[in-house]
Scaffold this motif. Structure first.
Motif, PDB file in Angstrom:
ATOM      1  N   GLN A  50       0.832  -1.152  -0.099  1.00 42.57           N
ATOM      2  CA  GLN A  50       0.046   0.047  -0.059  1.00 42.57           C
ATOM      3  C   GLN A  50       0.944   1.289   0.269  1.00 42.57           C
ATOM      4  O   GLN A  50       0.449   2.337  -0.394  1.00 42.57           O
ATOM      5  CB  GLN A  50      -0.824   0.145   1.331  1.00 42.57           C
ATOM      6  CG  GLN A  50      -2.154  -0.980   1.191  1.00 42.57           C
ATOM      7  CD  GLN A  50      -2.974  -0.869   2.306  1.00 42.57           C
ATOM      8  OE1 GLN A  50      -2.389  -0.454   3.617  1.00 42.57           O
ATOM      9  NE2 GLN A  50      -4.280  -0.926   2.277  1.00 42.57           N
ATOM     10  N   ASN A  51       2.112   1.261   0.239  1.00 37.52           N
ATOM     11  CA  ASN A  51       2.798   2.496   0.836  1.00 37.52           C
ATOM     12  C   ASN A  51       3.974   2.754  -0.070  1.00 37.52           C
ATOM     13  O   ASN A  51       4.511   3.801  -0.136  1.00 37.52           O
ATOM     14  CB  ASN A  51       3.067   2.484   2.260  1.00 37.52           C
ATOM     15  CG  ASN A  51       1.986   2.670   3.374  1.00 37.52           C
ATOM     16  OD1 ASN A  51       1.660   3.837   3.402  1.00 37.52           O
ATOM     17  ND2 ASN A  51       1.652   1.639   3.687  1.00 37.52           N
ATOM     18  N   LEU A  52       4.415   1.755  -0.967  1.00 37.31           N
ATOM     19  CA  LEU A  52       5.310   1.983  -1.904  1.00 37.31           C
ATOM     20  C   LEU A  52       4.611   2.266  -3.190  1.00 37.31           C
ATOM     21  O   LEU A  52       3.986   1.213  -3.934  1.00 37.31           O
ATOM     22  CB  LEU A  52       6.366   0.794  -2.133  1.00 37.31           C
ATOM     23  CG  LEU A  52       7.067   0.280  -0.918  1.00 37.31           C
ATOM     24  CD1 LEU A  52       7.844  -0.884  -0.964  1.00 37.31           C
ATOM     25  CD2 LEU A  52       8.010   1.197  -0.064  1.00 37.31           C
ATOM     26  N   PRO A  53       4.775   3.583  -3.679  1.00 35.48           N
ATOM     27  CA  PRO A  53       3.987   3.938  -4.926  1.00 35.48           C
ATOM     28  C   PRO A  53       4.200   3.003  -6.051  1.00 35.48           C
ATOM     29  O   PRO A  53       3.218   2.755  -6.815  1.00 35.48           O
ATOM     30  CB  PRO A  53       4.342   5.424  -5.140  1.00 35.48           C
ATOM     31  CG  PRO A  53       5.067   5.746  -3.796  1.00 35.48           C
ATOM     32  CD  PRO A  53       5.492   4.563  -3.093  1.00 35.48           C
ATOM     33  N   GLU A  54       5.377   2.800  -6.322  1.00 36.47           N
ATOM     34  CA  GLU A  54       5.584   1.817  -7.708  1.00 36.47           C
ATOM     35  C   GLU A  54       4.948   0.627  -7.366  1.00 36.47           C
ATOM     36  O   GLU A  54       4.625  -0.040  -8.433  1.00 36.47           O
ATOM     37  CB  GLU A  54       7.139   1.601  -7.810  1.00 36.47           C
ATOM     38  CG  GLU A  54       7.839   3.123  -8.298  1.00 36.47           C
ATOM     39  CD  GLU A  54       9.293   2.537  -8.572  1.00 36.47           C
ATOM     40  OE1 GLU A  54       9.804   1.753  -8.820  1.00 36.47           O
ATOM     41  OE2 GLU A  54      10.168   3.850  -9.058  1.00 36.47           O
ATOM     42  N   VAL A  55       5.165  -0.075  -6.321  1.00 39.46           N
ATOM     43  CA  VAL A  55       4.467  -1.280  -6.239  1.00 39.46           C
ATOM     44  C   VAL A  55       2.940  -1.288  -6.244  1.00 39.46           C
ATOM     45  O   VAL A  55       2.325  -2.128  -6.912  1.00 39.46           O
ATOM     46  CB  VAL A  55       4.825  -1.909  -4.765  1.00 39.46           C
ATOM     47  CG1 VAL A  55       4.328  -3.191  -4.487  1.00 39.46           C
ATOM     48  CG2 VAL A  55       6.433  -2.136  -4.791  1.00 39.46           C
ATOM     49  N   LYS A  56       2.632  -0.192  -5.435  1.00 38.75           N
ATOM     50  CA  LYS A  56       0.974   0.036  -5.601  1.00 38.75           C
ATOM     51  C   LYS A  56       0.518  -0.024  -6.848  1.00 38.75           C
ATOM     52  O   LYS A  56      -0.521  -0.773  -7.394  1.00 38.75           O
ATOM     53  CB  LYS A  56       0.595   0.943  -4.874  1.00 38.75           C
ATOM     54  CG  LYS A  56      -1.188   1.138  -4.611  1.00 38.75           C
ATOM     55  CD  LYS A  56      -1.429   2.447  -3.505  1.00 38.75           C
ATOM     56  CE  LYS A  56      -2.846   2.484  -3.364  1.00 38.75           C
ATOM     57  NZ  LYS A  56      -3.168   3.530  -2.558  1.00 38.75           N
ATOM     58  N   GLN A  57       1.092   0.748  -7.961  1.00 39.77           N
ATOM     59  CA  GLN A  57       0.868   1.115  -9.187  1.00 39.77           C
ATOM     60  C   GLN A  57       0.816  -0.318 -10.013  1.00 39.77           C
ATOM     61  O   GLN A  57      -0.016  -0.472 -10.679  1.00 39.77           O
ATOM     62  CB  GLN A  57       1.687   2.134  -9.879  1.00 39.77           C
ATOM     63  CG  GLN A  57       1.270   2.173 -11.130  1.00 39.77           C
ATOM     64  CD  GLN A  57       2.089   3.585 -11.814  1.00 39.77           C
ATOM     65  OE1 GLN A  57       3.041   3.787 -11.472  1.00 39.77           O
ATOM     66  NE2 GLN A  57       1.381   4.040 -12.815  1.00 39.77           N
ATOM     67  N   LEU A  58       1.774  -1.104  -9.690  1.00 39.28           N
ATOM     68  CA  LEU A  58       1.974  -2.279 -10.447  1.00 39.28           C
ATOM     69  C   LEU A  58       0.945  -3.392 -10.142  1.00 39.28           C
ATOM     70  O   LEU A  58       0.449  -3.947 -10.891  1.00 39.28           O
ATOM     71  CB  LEU A  58       3.330  -2.768 -10.181  1.00 39.28           C
ATOM     72  CG  LEU A  58       3.638  -4.248 -10.788  1.00 39.28           C
ATOM     73  CD1 LEU A  58       3.834  -4.316 -12.105  1.00 39.28           C
ATOM     74  CD2 LEU A  58       4.917  -4.646  -9.880  1.00 39.28           C
ATOM     75  N   LEU A  59       0.588  -3.335  -8.843  1.00 39.05           N
ATOM     76  CA  LEU A  59      -0.507  -4.360  -8.659  1.00 39.05           C
ATOM     77  C   LEU A  59      -1.856  -3.895  -9.082  1.00 39.05           C
ATOM     78  O   LEU A  59      -2.724  -4.800  -9.330  1.00 39.05           O
ATOM     79  CB  LEU A  59      -0.123  -4.698  -7.108  1.00 39.05           C
ATOM     80  CG  LEU A  59       1.094  -5.030  -6.304  1.00 39.05           C
ATOM     81  CD1 LEU A  59       1.019  -5.532  -5.008  1.00 39.05           C
ATOM     82  CD2 LEU A  59       1.305  -6.602  -7.149  1.00 39.05           C
ATOM     83  N   ASP A 114      13.598  -9.329 -10.613  1.00 38.60           N
ATOM     84  CA  ASP A 114      14.703  -8.759  -9.859  1.00 38.60           C
ATOM     85  C   ASP A 114      14.853  -7.283  -9.963  1.00 38.60           C
ATOM     86  O   ASP A 114      15.195  -6.558  -8.877  1.00 38.60           O
ATOM     87  CB  ASP A 114      16.131  -9.349  -9.956  1.00 38.60           C
ATOM     88  CG  ASP A 114      16.288 -10.690  -9.729  1.00 38.60           C
ATOM     89  OD1 ASP A 114      15.244 -11.236  -8.697  1.00 38.60           O
ATOM     90  OD2 ASP A 114      16.989 -11.570  -9.908  1.00 38.60           O
ATOM     91  N   ASN A 115      14.660  -6.749 -10.940  1.00 38.45           N
ATOM     92  CA  ASN A 115      14.713  -5.381 -11.413  1.00 38.45           C
ATOM     93  C   ASN A 115      13.659  -4.253 -11.466  1.00 38.45           C
ATOM     94  O   ASN A 115      13.634  -2.951 -11.491  1.00 38.45           O
ATOM     95  CB  ASN A 115      15.747  -5.044 -12.619  1.00 38.45           C
ATOM     96  CG  ASN A 115      16.661  -5.750 -12.721  1.00 38.45           C
ATOM     97  OD1 ASN A 115      17.618  -5.661 -11.828  1.00 38.45           O
ATOM     98  ND2 ASN A 115      17.257  -6.491 -13.658  1.00 38.45           N
ATOM     99  N   ASN A 116      12.198  -5.170 -11.177  1.00 38.55           N
ATOM    100  CA  ASN A 116      11.128  -4.220 -11.017  1.00 38.55           C
ATOM    101  C   ASN A 116      11.000  -3.831  -9.627  1.00 38.55           C
ATOM    102  O   ASN A 116      11.442  -3.989  -8.476  1.00 38.55           O
ATOM    103  CB  ASN A 116      10.023  -4.596 -11.608  1.00 38.55           C
ATOM    104  CG  ASN A 116       9.549  -5.899 -11.144  1.00 38.55           C
ATOM    105  OD1 ASN A 116      10.053  -6.366 -10.164  1.00 38.55           O
ATOM    106  ND2 ASN A 116       8.719  -6.399 -11.865  1.00 38.55           N
ATOM    107  N   ALA A 117       9.747  -3.133  -9.407  1.00 39.46           N
ATOM    108  CA  ALA A 117       9.317  -2.559  -8.166  1.00 39.46           C
ATOM    109  C   ALA A 117       9.136  -3.866  -7.181  1.00 39.46           C
ATOM    110  O   ALA A 117       9.412  -3.723  -5.880  1.00 39.46           O
ATOM    111  CB  ALA A 117       7.930  -2.012  -8.291  1.00 39.46           C
ATOM    112  N   LEU A 118       8.883  -5.052  -7.440  1.00 36.77           N
ATOM    113  CA  LEU A 118       8.567  -5.983  -6.471  1.00 36.77           C
ATOM    114  C   LEU A 118       9.942  -6.496  -6.135  1.00 36.77           C
ATOM    115  O   LEU A 118      10.431  -6.865  -5.069  1.00 36.77           O
ATOM    116  CB  LEU A 118       7.706  -7.294  -7.110  1.00 36.77           C
ATOM    117  CG  LEU A 118       6.241  -6.998  -7.273  1.00 36.77           C
ATOM    118  CD1 LEU A 118       5.704  -7.992  -8.098  1.00 36.77           C
ATOM    119  CD2 LEU A 118       5.760  -6.571  -6.094  1.00 36.77           C
TER     120      LEU A 118
END
Length: 420
Positions: A50-59, A114-118
């Motif tokens: 919820q709090n990491l913007p790049e992760v939230k956008q990806l999911l 390995d190189n993306n938001a996750l």
């Protein structure tokens, strides 16, 4: 040829050491707390989602995960029409189905790189936080999936106990606050279900409706004590936390003295006689100069739903009655059992920058000291925590024994939402 073998050997050794370091929890890592300490301490991966913007956008943009989110909202809507206030039917609709859990696991495996938001989440947060450290031998992708499944099953466990009335690990102190057999309980769960629907209307992440259900179930049961006094380093432990930076550790044989709590049997008693006696013995050891710090450990435990916190009351007694300096006492106010007295103290040692390889001592009653050192506490830890958070040292007296903290203590326990 020998030179080539030597280069290969040192190259492999470097890679192995580098990989080992990459798996280590970091003392200087700052935990992200998001909306609440109740959430972040129980479900840290979901807090990161919820709090990491790049992760939230990806999911939130992934079509497969969007479908799971919409299906969950549809399930909640249908349940409100079909369950007819049967609370077990309603609560089941709020849980994450096993099929959905496995589908998300597969999707996270596909999305992971390995190189993306996750990938960055695992390297920059999941591993250094230590919160899922028991999975550290797995690959980065597998650690992510394992953490997701832990959080998902933890949500379902919380709903099971605090909405459905299933038995927690310790029913005498941790059970649901309501009589599920009461005819009005189904109406309460119906209203609860409606609230979850309302708060989930704008959900963009697949787990949010179920997460909301788990958190609200803890709230209406008045079981949010895991967040009490947080952030402790700037509240109840501020004086001791600031002093830690100035301590000459070489001047002391031990890093700290741990005093496990002892809850009273009577509702109106703030500190038990046993608690007082444990404090007195620990104070003697402190004034003898064995360690610069005393940790008092224990939550709002005995009797059921007591308003008194064992650690807070012990701190008052030690400072006001026994004249131990306030900046020498660290409060650990969340532990509910001897297992977590040990585990939570090990966590504070790590998080507060106290030397992690320096011996500590437990100072308590003769019977509890025997239980910790010679009897079955380590086996109970293995059963209830899935690890032992300390290593035994030598016995010093009838009431004192050495222990060394272990890094496994950082692992979140998904089956103890009141003190994960």
């Amino acid at each position: 040829m020998k030179k080539i073998y030597s280069l290969v050997f040192w190259g492999l050794l470097f890679c192995s050491v580098h990989a080992l370091k990459a798996q280590n929890a970091k003392v200087n890592y700052t935990l992200i707390h998001g909306k609440s300490f109740v959430q972040s301490k129980n479900y840290y991966l979901l807090t990161l989602f919820q709090n990491l913007p790049e992760v939230k956008q990806l999911l939130s943009k992934d079509v497969t995960l969007q479908k799971i989110t919409q299906q969950k909202l549809h399930t909640l809507s249908q349940a409100s029409k079909q369950c007819q206030n049967k609370f077990l039917c309603l609560s089941e609709s709020m849980k994450l189905s096993e099929a959905d859990i496995q589908e998300v696991s597969r999707r996270l495996g596909v999305l992971y790189n390995d190189n993306n938001a996750l990938g960055k989440l695992v390297v920059n947060h999941l591993i250094p936080s230590g919160t899922y450290i028991l999975s550290q031998k797995l690959s980065a992708k597998e650690q992510l999936i394992k953490a997701w499944e832990q959080d998902a099953h933890g949500i379902n466990f919380t709903i099971g106990v605090y909405t459905e009335g299933q038995k927690p690990n310790y029913p005498a102190i941790d059970s649901i606050s309501f009589k599920v057999s009461n005819k009005n309980y189904s109406q309460l769960v119906g209203d609860f279900h409606t609230t979850v629907q309302e708060e989930s209307k704008k959900a963009t992440l697949f787990f949010e409706p179920s997460l909301t259900s788990a958190l609200l179930s803890l709230e209406i049961n008045e079981r949010e004590q895991v967040a009490d006094y947080e952030p402790m380093a700037s509240t109840v432990n501020k004086l001791a936390f600031e002093r830690i930076k100035t301590i000459n550790w070489k001047a002391y044989q031990y890093a700290l003295i741990l005093v496990p709590g002892a809850g009273p049997d009577e509702p109106k008693v703030a500190l038990s006689a046993e608690g007082m006696l444990r404090c007195r013995v620990a104070a003697l050891r402190y004034f003898e100069g064995l360690a610069p710090l005393v940790v008092v450990s224990g939550g709002n435990v005995h009797p059921y739903k007591t308003p008194y916190n064992e650690a807070i009351e012990m701190r008052k007694f030690m400072v006001e009655k026994l004249h131990v300096p306030a900046n020498a006492v660290i409060v650990e106010p969340h532990a509910r059992h001897t297992t977590t007295n040990m585990r939570n103290t090990a966590r504070l040692i790590f998080r507060y920058g106290i030397p992690f390889d320096k011996a500590c001592i437990t100072s308590t009653s003769k019977s509890q000291s025997m239980y910790i050192q010679e009897l079955n506490l380590d086996k109970r830890c293995e059963k209830e925590l899935n690890h032992v958070p300390y290593r035994k040292g030598k016995r010093l007296s009838e009431t004192e024994a050495e222990f060394y903290p272990l890094i496994e203590a950082l692992q979140i326990n998904p089956l103890e939402p009141l003190d994960p």
